[in-house]
Design an enzyme around this catalytic site. Structure first.
Site, mmCIF file in Angstrom:
data_model
loop_
_atom_site.group_PDB
_atom_site.id
_atom_site.type_symbol
_atom_site.label_atom_id
_atom_site.label_comp_id
_atom_site.label_asym_id
_atom_site.label_seq_id
_atom_site.Cartn_x
_atom_site.Cartn_y
_atom_site.Cartn_z
ATOM 1 N N HIS A 97 1.024 -1.349 0.229
ATOM 2 C CA HIS A 97 0.153 0.109 0.133
ATOM 3 C C HIS A 97 0.764 1.207 0.072
ATOM 4 C CE1 HIS A 97 -0.383 -0.419 4.353
ATOM 5 N NE2 HIS A 97 0.820 -0.188 4.158
ATOM 6 N N GLU A 121 5.063 -5.313 8.288
ATOM 7 C CA GLU A 121 3.881 -4.580 7.594
ATOM 8 C C GLU A 121 2.888 -6.506 8.107
ATOM 9 O OE1 GLU A 121 3.452 -0.391 6.710
ATOM 10 O OE2 GLU A 121 3.756 -2.075 4.814
ATOM 11 N N HIS A 148 -0.841 5.110 9.544
ATOM 12 C CA HIS A 148 0.848 5.511 8.889
ATOM 13 C C HIS A 148 0.465 7.027 10.672
ATOM 14 C CE1 HIS A 148 0.395 3.307 6.285
ATOM 15 N NE2 HIS A 148 1.738 2.994 6.220
ATOM 16 N N HIS A 206 10.532 -4.049 2.741
ATOM 17 C CA HIS A 206 10.796 -2.475 2.385
ATOM 18 C C HIS A 206 11.601 -2.182 4.028
ATOM 19 C CE1 HIS A 206 6.687 -1.857 4.557
ATOM 20 N NE2 HIS A 206 7.161 -0.589 3.542
#
Lengths: 285, 149
Positions: free
Chosen positions: A12, A240, A59, A193
Protein backbone atom coordinates in the site's frame (compact mmCIF):
# COMPACT_ATOMS: atom_id res chain seq x y z
CA UNK A 1 -24.60 -16.43 6.64
CA UNK A 2 -21.75 -14.22 5.56
CA UNK A 3 -18.83 -15.98 3.89
CA UNK A 4 -15.33 -15.17 2.69
CA UNK A 5 -15.30 -15.59 -1.08
CA UNK A 6 -11.73 -14.44 -1.57
CA UNK A 7 -8.74 -12.81 0.04
CA UNK A 8 -6.58 -10.17 -1.57
CA UNK A 9 -3.03 -9.21 -0.62
CA UNK A 10 -1.26 -6.07 -1.74
CA UNK A 11 1.32 -3.49 -0.76
CA UNK A 12 0.00 0.00 0.00
CA UNK A 13 2.86 2.37 -0.87
CA UNK A 14 1.79 6.07 -0.65
CA UNK A 15 3.68 6.98 -3.86
CA UNK A 16 1.34 4.62 -5.76
CA UNK A 17 -1.60 6.75 -4.65
CA UNK A 18 0.24 9.92 -5.64
CA UNK A 19 1.09 8.47 -9.07
CA UNK A 20 -2.57 7.60 -9.66
CA UNK A 21 -3.89 10.91 -8.38
CA UNK A 22 -1.43 12.85 -10.53
CA UNK A 23 -2.12 10.85 -13.71
CA UNK A 24 1.33 9.24 -13.92
CA UNK A 25 0.24 5.61 -14.37
CA UNK A 26 1.51 5.41 -17.95
CA UNK A 27 4.96 6.81 -17.16
CA UNK A 28 7.71 4.19 -17.74
CA UNK A 29 8.49 4.07 -14.03
CA UNK A 30 4.90 3.25 -13.03
CA UNK A 31 3.50 1.47 -16.07
CA UNK A 32 4.76 -2.05 -15.14
CA UNK A 33 3.31 -1.71 -11.66
CA UNK A 34 -0.17 -0.68 -12.73
CA UNK A 35 -0.13 -3.33 -15.48
CA UNK A 36 0.12 -5.91 -12.71
CA UNK A 37 -3.26 -4.79 -11.37
CA UNK A 38 -5.18 -4.76 -14.66
CA UNK A 39 -6.33 -8.33 -14.10
CA UNK A 40 -7.32 -7.47 -10.54
CA UNK A 41 -9.60 -4.61 -11.58
CA UNK A 42 -11.38 -6.91 -14.04
CA UNK A 43 -11.63 -9.60 -11.41
CA UNK A 44 -13.14 -7.15 -8.90
CA UNK A 45 -15.91 -6.28 -11.33
CA UNK A 46 -16.85 -9.94 -11.62
CA UNK A 47 -16.35 -10.84 -7.95
CA UNK A 48 -18.82 -8.17 -6.77
CA UNK A 49 -18.20 -8.38 -3.02
CA UNK A 50 -20.90 -7.05 -0.69
CA UNK A 51 -18.34 -5.99 1.91
CA UNK A 52 -14.54 -5.77 2.14
CA UNK A 53 -12.78 -6.22 5.46
CA UNK A 54 -9.61 -4.25 4.83
CA UNK A 55 -6.70 -5.01 7.12
CA UNK A 56 -4.15 -2.19 7.06
CA UNK A 57 -2.06 -0.07 9.34
CA UNK A 58 -2.51 3.53 10.25
CA UNK A 59 0.66 5.55 9.57
CA UNK A 60 0.52 8.16 12.35
CA UNK A 61 -2.76 9.51 10.98
CA UNK A 62 -5.77 8.47 13.07
CA UNK A 63 -3.59 7.24 15.92
CA UNK A 64 -0.78 9.37 17.28
CA UNK A 65 1.43 8.08 20.09
CA UNK A 66 -1.31 9.13 22.50
CA UNK A 67 -3.08 5.81 21.93
CA UNK A 68 -1.72 2.77 20.11
CA UNK A 69 -4.36 0.08 19.66
CA UNK A 70 -2.89 -3.24 18.58
CA UNK A 71 -6.08 -4.24 16.72
CA UNK A 72 -8.80 -1.69 15.93
CA UNK A 73 -12.03 -2.17 13.98
CA UNK A 74 -13.87 0.74 12.37
CA UNK A 75 -17.59 0.56 13.15
CA UNK A 76 -18.60 3.94 11.70
CA UNK A 77 -20.99 4.50 8.78
CA UNK A 78 -18.32 6.38 6.86
CA UNK A 79 -14.64 7.21 6.96
CA UNK A 80 -12.99 10.25 5.43
CA UNK A 81 -9.73 9.99 3.44
CA UNK A 82 -7.11 11.62 5.66
CA UNK A 83 -4.79 14.57 5.19
CA UNK A 84 -1.43 12.94 5.92
CA UNK A 85 0.50 16.16 5.41
CA UNK A 86 0.29 16.35 1.61
CA UNK A 87 -3.45 17.17 1.65
CA UNK A 88 -6.20 14.50 1.44
CA UNK A 89 -6.19 12.13 -1.55
CA UNK A 90 -8.93 12.99 -4.07
CA UNK A 91 -10.72 9.66 -3.59
CA UNK A 92 -14.31 8.83 -2.57
CA UNK A 93 -15.50 8.68 1.02
CA UNK A 94 -15.29 5.16 2.40
CA UNK A 95 -18.68 3.77 3.39
CA UNK A 96 -18.50 1.43 6.37
CA UNK A 97 -20.72 -1.46 7.38
CA UNK A 98 -21.61 -0.71 11.02
CA UNK A 99 -23.83 -3.79 11.50
CA UNK A 100 -21.30 -6.34 10.31
CA UNK A 101 -18.41 -4.48 11.96
CA UNK A 102 -20.20 -4.47 15.32
CA UNK A 103 -21.04 -8.14 14.92
CA UNK A 104 -17.41 -9.00 14.18
CA UNK A 105 -16.27 -6.91 17.15
CA UNK A 106 -18.66 -8.72 19.50
CA UNK A 107 -17.92 -12.19 18.18
CA UNK A 108 -14.15 -11.74 18.03
CA UNK A 109 -13.91 -10.15 21.47
CA UNK A 110 -15.85 -13.09 22.89
CA UNK A 111 -13.25 -15.32 21.20
CA UNK A 112 -10.67 -13.49 23.35
CA UNK A 113 -9.30 -11.01 20.78
CA UNK A 114 -9.59 -7.68 22.58
CA UNK A 115 -10.29 -5.32 19.70
CA UNK A 116 -10.44 -1.56 20.04
CA UNK A 117 -13.70 -0.22 18.64
CA UNK A 118 -13.38 2.98 16.61
CA UNK A 119 -16.51 5.01 15.93
CA UNK A 120 -14.78 7.89 14.23
CA UNK A 121 -11.53 8.03 12.28
CA UNK A 122 -9.98 9.18 9.03
CA UNK A 123 -8.34 6.53 6.87
CA UNK A 124 -4.92 6.99 5.30
CA UNK A 125 -3.06 5.59 2.28
CA UNK A 126 -2.80 2.21 4.01
CA UNK A 127 -6.51 1.75 3.25
CA UNK A 128 -7.12 3.95 0.21
CA UNK A 129 -4.16 2.84 -1.95
CA UNK A 130 -5.28 -0.83 -2.02
CA UNK A 131 -8.80 0.33 -2.94
CA UNK A 132 -7.38 2.44 -5.77
CA UNK A 133 -5.21 -0.42 -7.04
CA UNK A 134 -8.11 -2.88 -7.06
CA UNK A 135 -10.92 -0.54 -8.18
CA UNK A 136 -9.23 2.18 -10.22
CA UNK A 137 -10.65 5.67 -9.94
CA UNK A 138 -14.44 5.33 -9.54
CA UNK A 139 -16.69 8.10 -8.21
CA UNK A 140 -17.74 5.76 -5.40
CA UNK A 141 -16.07 2.60 -4.04
CA UNK A 142 -17.94 -0.52 -5.19
CA UNK A 143 -19.07 -1.66 -1.74
CA UNK A 144 -18.87 -0.90 1.98
CA UNK A 145 -15.47 -1.36 3.62
CA UNK A 146 -14.70 -2.26 7.22
CA UNK A 147 -11.34 -0.74 8.19
CA UNK A 148 -9.32 -3.07 10.41
CA UNK A 149 -6.19 -1.33 11.69
CA UNK A 150 -3.18 -3.16 13.11
CA UNK A 151 -0.34 -1.49 14.99
CA UNK A 152 2.87 -2.00 13.06
CA UNK A 153 4.38 1.36 14.04
CA UNK A 154 5.59 0.77 17.58
CA UNK A 155 7.40 -2.48 18.37
CA UNK A 156 6.25 -5.06 19.29
CA UNK A 157 3.60 -5.48 16.63
CA UNK A 158 1.31 -8.51 17.09
CA UNK A 159 2.91 -11.86 16.30
CA UNK A 160 2.23 -13.53 12.99
CA UNK A 161 0.69 -16.46 14.81
CA UNK A 162 -1.75 -14.16 16.61
CA UNK A 163 -2.72 -12.46 13.36
CA UNK A 164 -3.32 -15.82 11.72
CA UNK A 165 -5.56 -16.89 14.62
CA UNK A 166 -7.43 -13.59 14.47
CA UNK A 167 -8.24 -14.26 10.82
CA UNK A 168 -9.73 -17.59 11.87
CA UNK A 169 -11.81 -15.85 14.53
CA UNK A 170 -13.10 -13.37 11.95
CA UNK A 171 -14.14 -16.25 9.70
CA UNK A 172 -16.07 -17.85 12.58
CA UNK A 173 -17.76 -14.49 13.25
CA UNK A 174 -18.91 -14.35 9.62
CA UNK A 175 -20.34 -17.89 9.91
CA UNK A 176 -22.67 -16.65 12.65
CA UNK A 177 -23.94 -13.59 10.80
CA UNK A 178 -27.62 -13.75 9.75
CA UNK A 179 -27.48 -11.91 6.46
CA UNK A 180 -26.10 -13.60 3.34
CA UNK A 181 -23.04 -11.54 2.44
CA UNK A 182 -20.21 -12.08 -0.01
CA UNK A 183 -17.20 -10.86 1.97
CA UNK A 184 -13.64 -10.30 0.84
CA UNK A 185 -10.82 -9.87 3.30
CA UNK A 186 -7.74 -7.96 2.26
CA UNK A 187 -4.33 -8.02 3.91
CA UNK A 188 -2.15 -5.07 2.97
CA UNK A 189 1.34 -3.60 3.50
CA UNK A 190 4.82 -4.96 2.79
CA UNK A 191 6.60 -6.53 1.08
CA UNK A 192 10.28 -6.02 1.91
CA UNK A 193 11.15 -2.42 2.62
CA UNK A 194 13.02 -0.26 5.06
CA UNK A 195 12.32 3.46 5.27
CA UNK A 196 14.82 4.44 7.93
CA UNK A 197 18.50 4.70 8.68
CA UNK A 198 21.56 3.85 6.60
CA UNK A 199 19.93 0.50 5.70
CA UNK A 200 17.00 2.30 3.98
CA UNK A 201 16.16 0.85 0.58
CA UNK A 202 16.61 -2.80 1.57
CA UNK A 203 14.83 -5.20 -0.80
CA UNK A 204 14.98 -8.99 -0.53
CA UNK A 205 13.40 -10.57 -3.60
CA UNK A 206 14.30 -14.13 -2.63
CA UNK A 207 12.70 -13.79 0.77
CA UNK A 208 9.58 -12.17 -0.69
CA UNK A 209 9.19 -14.97 -3.18
CA UNK A 210 9.49 -17.60 -0.45
CA UNK A 211 6.99 -15.68 1.69
CA UNK A 212 4.43 -15.68 -1.14
CA UNK A 213 4.93 -19.43 -1.66
CA UNK A 214 4.51 -20.13 2.04
CA UNK A 215 1.49 -17.90 2.38
CA UNK A 216 -0.24 -19.81 -0.41
CA UNK A 217 0.79 -23.40 0.37
CA UNK A 218 1.75 -23.51 4.02
CA UNK A 219 0.20 -20.57 5.87
CA UNK A 220 0.97 -22.15 9.26
CA UNK A 221 4.67 -21.93 8.38
CA UNK A 222 4.26 -18.30 7.28
CA UNK A 223 2.52 -17.56 10.58
CA UNK A 224 5.44 -19.05 12.49
CA UNK A 225 7.97 -16.54 11.10
CA UNK A 226 9.36 -14.64 14.11
CA UNK A 227 9.61 -10.85 14.24
CA UNK A 228 13.38 -10.85 14.11
CA UNK A 229 13.30 -12.63 10.73
CA UNK A 230 11.02 -9.95 9.26
CA UNK A 231 13.23 -7.15 10.55
CA UNK A 232 16.50 -8.76 9.46
CA UNK A 233 15.38 -10.17 6.10
CA UNK A 234 12.46 -7.96 5.04
CA UNK A 235 13.52 -4.61 6.54
CA UNK A 236 12.20 -2.74 9.54
CA UNK A 237 8.97 -1.85 7.73
CA UNK A 238 8.65 -5.26 6.06
CA UNK A 239 7.13 -6.45 9.33
CA UNK A 240 3.84 -5.05 7.97
CA UNK A 241 3.49 -8.47 6.32
CA UNK A 242 2.02 -9.88 9.54
CA UNK A 243 -1.20 -8.19 8.39
CA UNK A 244 -1.43 -10.53 5.40
CA UNK A 245 -1.76 -13.42 7.85
CA UNK A 246 -5.08 -12.07 9.17
CA UNK A 247 -6.56 -12.33 5.69
CA UNK A 248 -4.96 -15.73 5.11
CA UNK A 249 -6.31 -17.07 8.41
CA UNK A 250 -9.86 -16.33 7.26
CA UNK A 251 -9.65 -18.70 4.28
CA UNK A 252 -11.58 -22.00 4.28
CA UNK A 253 -8.61 -24.38 4.06
CA UNK A 254 -7.40 -23.22 7.46
CA UNK A 255 -10.68 -24.55 8.89
CA UNK A 256 -10.44 -27.87 7.06
CA UNK A 257 -11.91 -26.78 3.71
CA UNK A 258 -10.31 -27.08 0.31
CA UNK A 259 -7.20 -25.19 -0.79
CA UNK A 260 -7.82 -21.76 -2.28
CA UNK A 261 -7.30 -21.10 -5.98
CA UNK A 262 -4.53 -18.66 -6.84
CA UNK A 263 -6.24 -16.32 -9.29
CA UNK A 264 -3.40 -13.84 -9.57
CA UNK A 265 0.18 -13.39 -8.43
CA UNK A 266 2.27 -10.33 -9.13
CA UNK A 267 5.57 -8.93 -7.87
CA UNK A 268 7.40 -5.77 -8.83
CA UNK A 269 10.41 -3.78 -7.63
CA UNK A 270 10.41 -0.89 -6.94
CA UNK A 271 7.56 1.37 -6.01
CA UNK A 272 9.43 4.20 -4.33
CA UNK A 273 11.27 2.34 -1.50
CA UNK A 274 9.26 -0.84 -1.59
CA UNK A 275 8.87 -4.28 -3.16
CA UNK A 276 5.25 -4.61 -4.27
CA UNK A 277 3.59 -8.00 -3.88
CA UNK A 278 0.05 -8.92 -4.81
CA UNK A 279 -2.05 -12.09 -4.60
CA UNK A 280 -5.69 -13.00 -5.13
CA UNK A 281 -6.82 -16.24 -3.50
CA UNK A 282 -10.34 -17.55 -4.05
CA UNK A 283 -12.20 -19.97 -1.84
CA UNK A 284 -14.02 -22.87 -3.51
CA UNK A 285 -17.80 -22.72 -3.21
CA UNK B 1 13.69 -7.51 33.68
CA UNK B 2 14.89 -5.32 30.84
CA UNK B 3 13.05 -5.38 27.52
CA UNK B 4 14.35 -8.12 25.25
CA UNK B 5 15.84 -6.50 22.15
CA UNK B 6 17.01 -9.17 19.73
CA UNK B 7 17.16 -6.56 16.95
CA UNK B 8 20.13 -4.55 18.23
CA UNK B 9 22.60 -6.47 16.06
CA UNK B 10 21.09 -5.25 12.76
CA UNK B 11 23.20 -2.55 11.08
CA UNK B 12 21.82 0.85 10.11
CA UNK B 13 18.50 0.24 11.82
CA UNK B 14 16.83 1.63 14.95
CA UNK B 15 13.66 -0.21 15.92
CA UNK B 16 10.96 2.07 17.28
CA UNK B 17 10.27 0.26 20.53
CA UNK B 18 8.80 1.44 23.82
CA UNK B 19 12.09 3.01 24.91
CA UNK B 20 12.51 5.01 21.69
CA UNK B 21 8.83 5.93 21.87
CA UNK B 22 9.22 7.32 25.39
CA UNK B 23 12.30 9.29 24.38
CA UNK B 24 10.64 10.66 21.27
CA UNK B 25 7.11 11.25 22.52
CA UNK B 26 7.02 15.04 22.19
CA UNK B 27 9.13 15.04 19.03
CA UNK B 28 6.67 12.68 17.38
CA UNK B 29 3.62 14.51 18.70
CA UNK B 30 5.06 17.73 17.27
CA UNK B 31 5.37 15.96 13.90
CA UNK B 32 1.81 14.69 14.26
CA UNK B 33 0.55 18.26 14.65
CA UNK B 34 1.71 18.94 11.08
CA UNK B 35 -1.14 16.90 9.61
CA UNK B 36 -3.23 20.05 10.06
CA UNK B 37 -2.70 22.55 7.24
CA UNK B 38 -2.92 25.55 9.60
CA UNK B 39 -0.11 24.11 11.76
CA UNK B 40 2.05 23.49 8.69
CA UNK B 41 1.69 27.18 7.84
CA UNK B 42 2.58 28.29 11.37
CA UNK B 43 5.60 25.97 11.42
CA UNK B 44 6.82 27.23 8.05
CA UNK B 45 6.40 30.85 9.11
CA UNK B 46 8.68 30.46 12.17
CA UNK B 47 10.09 26.98 12.75
CA UNK B 48 11.97 27.78 15.92
CA UNK B 49 8.98 29.49 17.56
CA UNK B 50 6.69 26.60 16.64
CA UNK B 51 9.18 24.04 18.01
CA UNK B 52 9.48 26.02 21.24
CA UNK B 53 5.80 25.38 21.90
CA UNK B 54 6.67 21.70 22.41
CA UNK B 55 8.47 20.22 25.44
CA UNK B 56 11.14 18.65 23.20
CA UNK B 57 14.84 18.54 24.07
CA UNK B 58 17.10 21.14 22.49
CA UNK B 59 18.85 18.33 20.62
CA UNK B 60 15.55 17.16 19.12
CA UNK B 61 14.78 20.71 17.97
CA UNK B 62 18.24 21.03 16.39
CA UNK B 63 17.78 17.69 14.62
CA UNK B 64 14.46 18.89 13.17
CA UNK B 65 15.87 22.27 12.11
CA UNK B 66 18.78 20.46 10.41
CA UNK B 67 16.32 18.04 8.74
CA UNK B 68 18.72 15.29 9.78
CA UNK B 69 16.39 12.32 9.91
CA UNK B 70 19.01 9.91 11.27
CA UNK B 71 19.58 12.33 14.13
CA UNK B 72 15.82 12.69 14.66
CA UNK B 73 15.49 8.90 14.83
CA UNK B 74 18.37 8.54 17.29
CA UNK B 75 16.56 10.98 19.59
CA UNK B 76 13.34 8.96 19.46
CA UNK B 77 11.71 9.96 16.18
CA UNK B 78 9.70 7.48 14.16
CA UNK B 79 9.77 7.64 10.39
CA UNK B 80 5.98 7.69 9.96
CA UNK B 81 5.78 10.73 12.23
CA UNK B 82 8.90 12.38 10.79
CA UNK B 83 7.33 11.99 7.35
CA UNK B 84 4.98 14.84 8.30
CA UNK B 85 7.99 17.19 8.31
CA UNK B 86 8.94 15.91 4.86
CA UNK B 87 5.38 16.39 3.66
CA UNK B 88 5.44 19.95 4.97
CA UNK B 89 8.66 20.50 2.98
CA UNK B 90 7.07 18.92 -0.11
CA UNK B 91 9.36 15.86 0.00
CA UNK B 92 8.39 12.32 -1.00
CA UNK B 93 9.03 9.23 1.11
CA UNK B 94 11.76 8.26 -1.31
CA UNK B 95 13.53 11.58 -0.84
CA UNK B 96 13.25 11.21 2.92
CA UNK B 97 14.49 7.61 3.02
CA UNK B 98 17.32 8.41 0.63
CA UNK B 99 18.44 11.35 2.75
CA UNK B 100 19.39 8.91 5.54
CA UNK B 101 21.87 6.97 3.39
CA UNK B 102 24.33 9.65 2.33
CA UNK B 103 23.32 9.15 -1.28
CA UNK B 104 22.03 11.88 -3.54
CA UNK B 105 18.42 11.67 -4.61
CA UNK B 106 19.49 10.36 -8.04
CA UNK B 107 21.85 7.77 -6.59
CA UNK B 108 19.18 6.43 -4.23
CA UNK B 109 16.52 6.36 -6.94
CA UNK B 110 18.94 4.50 -9.20
CA UNK B 111 19.71 1.96 -6.47
CA UNK B 112 15.97 1.28 -6.05
CA UNK B 113 15.40 0.92 -9.80
CA UNK B 114 18.24 -1.61 -9.90
CA UNK B 115 16.46 -3.73 -7.30
CA UNK B 116 17.20 -1.96 -4.04
CA UNK B 117 19.80 -2.48 -1.34
CA UNK B 118 20.94 -6.07 -1.09
CA UNK B 119 20.49 -7.84 2.25
CA UNK B 120 23.91 -9.47 1.68
CA UNK B 121 26.31 -8.26 4.35
CA UNK B 122 23.56 -6.14 5.89
CA UNK B 123 21.90 -8.68 8.16
CA UNK B 124 24.25 -8.55 11.16
CA UNK B 125 26.60 -5.94 12.60
CA UNK B 126 30.18 -6.65 11.64
CA UNK B 127 29.49 -7.97 8.15
CA UNK B 128 30.69 -6.01 5.13
CA UNK B 129 27.49 -4.75 3.46
CA UNK B 130 26.94 -1.17 2.33
CA UNK B 131 24.72 -0.30 5.34
CA UNK B 132 27.48 -1.12 7.84
CA UNK B 133 28.92 1.80 9.82
CA UNK B 134 32.40 1.45 8.32
CA UNK B 135 30.95 1.85 4.82
CA UNK B 136 28.68 4.81 5.68
CA UNK B 137 27.73 7.32 4.60
CA UNK B 138 27.35 6.03 1.07
CA UNK B 139 27.24 8.08 -2.06
CA UNK B 140 28.05 11.64 -2.94
CA UNK B 141 25.53 13.60 -0.93
CA UNK B 142 27.80 14.05 2.11
CA UNK B 143 30.79 14.95 -0.08
CA UNK B 144 28.77 17.80 -1.56
CA UNK B 145 27.73 18.94 1.91
CA UNK B 146 31.32 18.80 3.18
CA UNK B 147 32.46 21.11 0.36
CA UNK B 148 29.81 23.67 1.23
CA UNK B 149 31.02 23.89 4.83
Amino acid sequence: MAYVSASVYTSHVPAIGAALDQGKTQEPYWQPLFAGYEFSKQWMQEAKPDVIILVYNDHATAFSLQMIPTFAIGTAAEFRPADEGWGPRPVPMVQGHPELASHIAQSVILQDFDLTIVNEMDVDHGLTVPLSLMCGQPTAWPCPVIPFAVNVVQYPVPRGQRCFQLGQAIRRALDEYDEDLNVQIWGTGGMTHQLQGPRAGLINKQWDSKFLDKLIDDPEAAAAIPHIEYVREAGSEGIELVMWLIARGAMSDVAGGSKPTVRHRFYHVPASNTAVGHLILENGH
Amino acid sequence: MALDKPYLDIPGTIIFDAEQSRKGYHLNQFCMSLIKAANRERFKADERAYLDEWPMTEEQKQAVLARDLNWCIRTGGNIYFLAKIGATDGKSFQQMAGSMTGMTEEEYREMMIKGGRSPEGNRYLGEDGDAQAHRQPQGNSHHAQAKEM
